[in-house]
Design a protein around this motif. Structure first.
Motif, PDB file in Angstrom:
ATOM      1  N   MET A   1     -33.393 160.061  -2.020  1.00 23.64           N
ATOM      2  CA  MET A   1     -34.131 159.276  -1.028  1.00 23.64           C
ATOM      3  C   MET A   1     -33.842 159.807   0.369  1.00 23.64           C
ATOM      4  O   MET A   1     -32.717 160.162   0.692  1.00 23.64           O
ATOM      5  CB  MET A   1     -33.710 157.810  -1.134  1.00 23.64           C
ATOM      6  N   SER A   2     -34.844 159.806   1.211  1.00 19.39           N
ATOM      7  CA  SER A   2     -34.672 160.349   2.547  1.00 19.39           C
ATOM      8  C   SER A   2     -33.738 159.513   3.396  1.00 19.39           C
ATOM      9  O   SER A   2     -33.186 159.990   4.367  1.00 19.39           O
ATOM     10  CB  SER A   2     -36.051 160.453   3.223  1.00 19.39           C
ATOM     11  N   THR A   3     -33.567 158.233   3.029  1.00 19.59           N
ATOM     12  CA  THR A   3     -32.713 157.352   3.820  1.00 19.59           C
ATOM     13  C   THR A   3     -31.237 157.521   3.497  1.00 19.59           C
ATOM     14  O   THR A   3     -30.387 156.968   4.176  1.00 19.59           O
ATOM     15  CB  THR A   3     -33.104 155.890   3.578  1.00 19.59           C
ATOM     16  N   VAL A   4     -30.925 158.267   2.446  1.00 17.12           N
ATOM     17  CA  VAL A   4     -29.537 158.465   2.048  1.00 17.12           C
ATOM     18  C   VAL A   4     -28.917 159.549   2.917  1.00 17.12           C
ATOM     19  O   VAL A   4     -29.428 160.671   3.005  1.00 17.12           O
ATOM     20  CB  VAL A   4     -29.442 158.868   0.563  1.00 17.12           C
ATOM     21  N   THR A   5     -27.805 159.232   3.587  1.00 18.21           N
ATOM     22  CA  THR A   5     -27.101 160.204   4.419  1.00 18.21           C
ATOM     23  C   THR A   5     -25.677 160.375   3.927  1.00 18.21           C
ATOM     24  O   THR A   5     -25.126 159.491   3.261  1.00 18.21           O
ATOM     25  CB  THR A   5     -27.071 159.752   5.886  1.00 18.21           C
TER      26      THR A   5
ATOM     27  N   ARG B   1     -26.703 164.465 -10.085  1.00 17.04           N
ATOM     28  CA  ARG B   1     -27.699 163.515 -10.591  1.00 17.04           C
ATOM     29  C   ARG B   1     -27.628 163.434 -12.117  1.00 17.04           C
ATOM     30  O   ARG B   1     -27.724 162.357 -12.714  1.00 17.04           O
ATOM     31  CB  ARG B   1     -29.104 163.939 -10.163  1.00 17.04           C
ATOM     32  N   GLY B   2     -27.474 164.597 -12.734  1.00 18.83           N
ATOM     33  CA  GLY B   2     -27.355 164.626 -14.185  1.00 18.83           C
ATOM     34  C   GLY B   2     -26.136 163.874 -14.666  1.00 18.83           C
ATOM     35  O   GLY B   2     -26.183 163.178 -15.693  1.00 18.83           O
ATOM     36  N   GLU B   3     -25.027 163.991 -13.932  1.00 17.84           N
ATOM     37  CA  GLU B   3     -23.824 163.270 -14.347  1.00 17.84           C
ATOM     38  C   GLU B   3     -23.997 161.762 -14.212  1.00 17.84           C
ATOM     39  O   GLU B   3     -23.505 160.999 -15.047  1.00 17.84           O
ATOM     40  CB  GLU B   3     -22.590 163.718 -13.563  1.00 17.84           C
ATOM     41  N   ILE B   4     -24.669 161.302 -13.167  1.00 21.31           N
ATOM     42  CA  ILE B   4     -24.889 159.864 -13.022  1.00 21.31           C
ATOM     43  C   ILE B   4     -25.688 159.344 -14.218  1.00 21.31           C
ATOM     44  O   ILE B   4     -25.373 158.294 -14.791  1.00 21.31           O
ATOM     45  CB  ILE B   4     -25.610 159.541 -11.706  1.00 21.31           C
TER      46      ILE B   4
ATOM     47  N   ALA C   1     -16.877 153.197  -6.149  1.00 18.72           N
ATOM     48  CA  ALA C   1     -18.270 152.756  -6.156  1.00 18.72           C
ATOM     49  C   ALA C   1     -18.643 152.143  -7.495  1.00 18.72           C
ATOM     50  O   ALA C   1     -19.358 151.137  -7.570  1.00 18.72           O
ATOM     51  CB  ALA C   1     -19.190 153.932  -5.828  1.00 18.72           C
ATOM     52  N   LEU C   2     -18.154 152.738  -8.583  1.00 17.49           N
ATOM     53  CA  LEU C   2     -18.430 152.223  -9.920  1.00 17.49           C
ATOM     54  C   LEU C   2     -17.834 150.834 -10.113  1.00 17.49           C
ATOM     55  O   LEU C   2     -18.459 149.949 -10.711  1.00 17.49           O
ATOM     56  CB  LEU C   2     -17.886 153.192 -10.973  1.00 17.49           C
ATOM     57  N   ALA C   3     -16.630 150.623  -9.603  1.00 13.39           N
ATOM     58  CA  ALA C   3     -15.977 149.319  -9.737  1.00 13.39           C
ATOM     59  C   ALA C   3     -16.796 148.233  -9.051  1.00 13.39           C
ATOM     60  O   ALA C   3     -16.931 147.123  -9.569  1.00 13.39           O
ATOM     61  CB  ALA C   3     -14.568 149.379  -9.157  1.00 13.39           C
ATOM     62  N   GLN C   4     -17.358 148.549  -7.891  1.00 15.44           N
ATOM     63  CA  GLN C   4     -18.174 147.569  -7.188  1.00 15.44           C
ATOM     64  C   GLN C   4     -19.460 147.268  -7.961  1.00 15.44           C
ATOM     65  O   GLN C   4     -19.913 146.119  -8.023  1.00 15.44           O
ATOM     66  CB  GLN C   4     -18.512 148.066  -5.786  1.00 15.44           C
TER      67      GLN C   4
ATOM     68  N   LEU D   1     -26.652 151.745 -11.987  1.00 17.15           N
ATOM     69  CA  LEU D   1     -26.320 153.163 -11.826  1.00 17.15           C
ATOM     70  C   LEU D   1     -27.584 154.001 -11.689  1.00 17.15           C
ATOM     71  O   LEU D   1     -27.668 154.891 -10.829  1.00 17.15           O
ATOM     72  CB  LEU D   1     -25.486 153.648 -13.014  1.00 17.15           C
ATOM     73  N   MET D   2     -28.550 153.735 -12.515  1.00 19.55           N
ATOM     74  CA  MET D   2     -29.786 154.510 -12.468  1.00 19.55           C
ATOM     75  C   MET D   2     -30.585 154.206 -11.201  1.00 19.55           C
ATOM     76  O   MET D   2     -31.204 155.104 -10.622  1.00 19.55           O
ATOM     77  CB  MET D   2     -30.623 154.237 -13.712  1.00 19.55           C
ATOM     78  N   GLN D   3     -30.557 152.955 -10.761  1.00 20.82           N
ATOM     79  CA  GLN D   3     -31.256 152.605  -9.527  1.00 20.82           C
ATOM     80  C   GLN D   3     -30.641 153.300  -8.317  1.00 20.82           C
ATOM     81  O   GLN D   3     -31.336 153.643  -7.360  1.00 20.82           O
ATOM     82  CB  GLN D   3     -31.225 151.086  -9.332  1.00 20.82           C
ATOM     83  N   ARG D   4     -29.344 153.530  -8.355  1.00 20.07           N
ATOM     84  CA  ARG D   4     -28.625 154.123  -7.229  1.00 20.07           C
ATOM     85  C   ARG D   4     -28.243 155.579  -7.494  1.00 20.07           C
ATOM     86  O   ARG D   4     -27.328 156.111  -6.876  1.00 20.07           O
ATOM     87  CB  ARG D   4     -27.382 153.291  -6.924  1.00 20.07           C
ATOM     88  N   GLN D   5     -28.955 156.224  -8.396  1.00 23.06           N
ATOM     89  CA  GLN D   5     -28.618 157.578  -8.821  1.00 23.06           C
ATOM     90  C   GLN D   5     -28.510 158.551  -7.646  1.00 23.06           C
ATOM     91  O   GLN D   5     -27.578 159.356  -7.580  1.00 23.06           O
ATOM     92  CB  GLN D   5     -29.656 158.075  -9.826  1.00 23.06           C
TER      93      GLN D   5
END
Length: 487
Positions: free
Chosen positions: A1-5, A110-113, A195-198, A87-91
């Motif tokens: 996503m372009s908004t991800v920095t 991405r593949g690992e997620i 991040a996964l714990a959250q 997880l998939m939504q935030r890949q």
């Protein structure tokens, strides 16, 4: 996503310890830095847990074990299913976070997620399939009831090379089985686990079921937990040397153990193989995760009749791989994890060259910041070379020639390790025969990737104990109870 920095994904992660459902600083307030291996720059600081913090995490896991074990299997499965979806939504953002702390290119991240998420989906389905048994006693006077129950509080230790997938591969079956956990991620890559714990908390995992301790003192924090006696299970992925030490510690309290340890994977190419398919498989088996994988092909054995063609085509492919920071478009080869990794790869290549191996491409570090090493192909690698017996963990493919099937099987098995092997041949009888003769827990037959959440992952000999994934993966977190009933 372009908004991800880059700064945004790092800032979004809570960098404290997760104990009993609460994010908290280390008791002594200490932190340690997390570095970007492509630049050497510090990404952030995370909490540096002490022994006391670890014991507090174990307290939390023990406190809720009975309640969690009594939770309905369907409820446990639904938590995992929701976590899979998140997880998939935030890949995209999770992939960027992983690339920043570990170095692998974004496409691989991405593949690992997606791979990591599949463990949650798989064990969400396994949670409701925990089965026992019922039988009539041989003399007819009674009945046998067989129950499967959670092992109990479990200690999980994950490596840096697959920081998300190695977490879900352990957490998934533990949650499905009804075990509480204390997990320690690798110090190089703690952000993915935090991040996964959250995500799991947001998916409804009750407080105290999963506790996360990040620390630079792995032994100082985890050994007291192992020796405490209240934890009943240790699952570790890492080097064989560390695995041996952990097994010694576990022996004191007779902890159940799962060990996914080192590898020295042989890659066998027979002269009846499809050479192009073998080269493609070699690229997958060698260059997945920049070669930093226990499943990475470590020794290439090619039958004499096609050795020149295979070596030439593999060299063409390896020499064309773009090197750079994992966030850059088109990059295939990112940095190795740290300076120690670069030093080891350099030493192994130099040793092989000194012993007569020929460098067809690569063979050197890359100038500039970051821990980059050129994709490398060596031929005529002698059996006495260190890389013939040591795990390379880098983008280096050493090739040796063989003549007969018996010869190459003997060479392939001549190692203390036994995680995975790869075989390329078009002859069905040979394929089955060689696969059965190889002393490894897994075989890639005419394919360069074996990992799959639905399949049992693990090795033999000093590559480990137990299996992760597949229908047997949940058994590692279950005890079998026999109930004798008199009639």
């Amino acid at each position: 996503m372009s908004t991800v920095t880059e700064s945004g994904v790092v800032d979004a992660v809570n960098k404290e310890l997760l104990i009993g459902g609460k994010w908290t600083q280390a008791k002594e307030g200490k932190t340690f830095p997390v570095h970007d291996p492509s630049t050497g720059k510090v990404l952030c600081e995370v909490a540096n847990a002490s022994k006391e913090d670890g014991l507090a995490a174990l307290d939390a896991a023990v406190a809720v074990q009975n309640e969690w074990a009594a939770t309905a299997p369907r409820e446990r499965g639904e938590i995992l299913r929701r976590a899979y979806e998140k997880l998939m939504q935030r890949q995209e953002e999770l992939a960027l976070l992983m690339t920043l702390e570990m170095g692998k290119p974004l496409a691989e991240a991405r593949g690992e997620i997606a791979y990591a998420a599949e463990f949650f989906r798989w064990f969400a389905e396994e949670a409701v399939r925990i089965e026992g048994g019922y039988a009539v006693a041989p003399n007819g006077s009674g009945r046998f009831l067989i129950a499967k129950q959670p092992v109990g509080p479990s200690l999980l230790i994950t490596p840096w090379n697959f920081p998300m997938a190695m977490g879900t591969r352990k957490i998934g079956p533990a949650v499905a089985a009804g075990c509480t956990m204390v997990i320690k991620p690798a110090a190089q890559t703690p952000l993915s686990m935090l991040a996964l714990a959250q995500i799991l908390a947001d998916s409804g995992l009750p407080d105290g079921v999963l506790n996360v301790v990040t620390t630079k003192s792995a032994g100082g924090v985890m050994e007291p937990l192992i020796r405490d006696g209240r934890a009943r299970k240790l699952s570790f992925t890492g080097s064989t040397a560390v695995g041996r030490k952990l097994l010694e510690q576990c022996a004191d309290k007779v902890l159940r153990t799962s060990m996914e340890l080192g590898g020295n994977a042989p890659f066998l190419v027979f002269d009846d193989a499809d050479v192009d398919a073998a080269v493609e498989g070699a690229m997958q088996a060698k260059m997945r995760n920049i070669g930093e994988a226990c499943t990475a092909a470590n020794r290439f054995y090619v039958q004499r009749g096609i050795a020149e063609e295979f070596s030439r085509k593999l060299t063409e492919r390896m020499s064309a791989l773009p090197i750079g920071r994992g966030t850059e478009d088109g990059v295939v080869v990112g940095p190795l994890i740290d300076e120690a990794a670069i030093q080891k790869v350099s030493e192994l290549v130099a040793d092989a060259a000194q012993r007569g191996a020929k460098v067809l491409t690569g063979g050197a570090t890359v100038d500039g910041p970051g821990n980059f090493y050129q994709p490398t192909v060596l031929t005529d690698v002698p059996g006495a070379a260190r890389m013939a017996s040591e795990e390379i963990f880098g983008p280096v493919a050493p090739i040796a020639i063989f003549d007969t099937e018996d010869e190459v099987v003997d060479k392939a098995n001549d190692t203390e390790f036994g995680l995975v092997s790869y075989v390329f041949t078009s002859e069905i009888k040979r394929a089955i025969r060689v696969s059965e003769r190889l002393d490894t827990g897994m075989v890639g037959l005419n394919q360069g990737i074996v990992s799959n959440p639905a399949a049992p992952f693990g090795g033999v000999k000093q590559s480990g104990l137990g299996r992760e994934g597949g229908t047997v993966g949940i058994d590692e977190f279950l005890e079998t109870k026999y109930i004798a009933v008199s009639l």
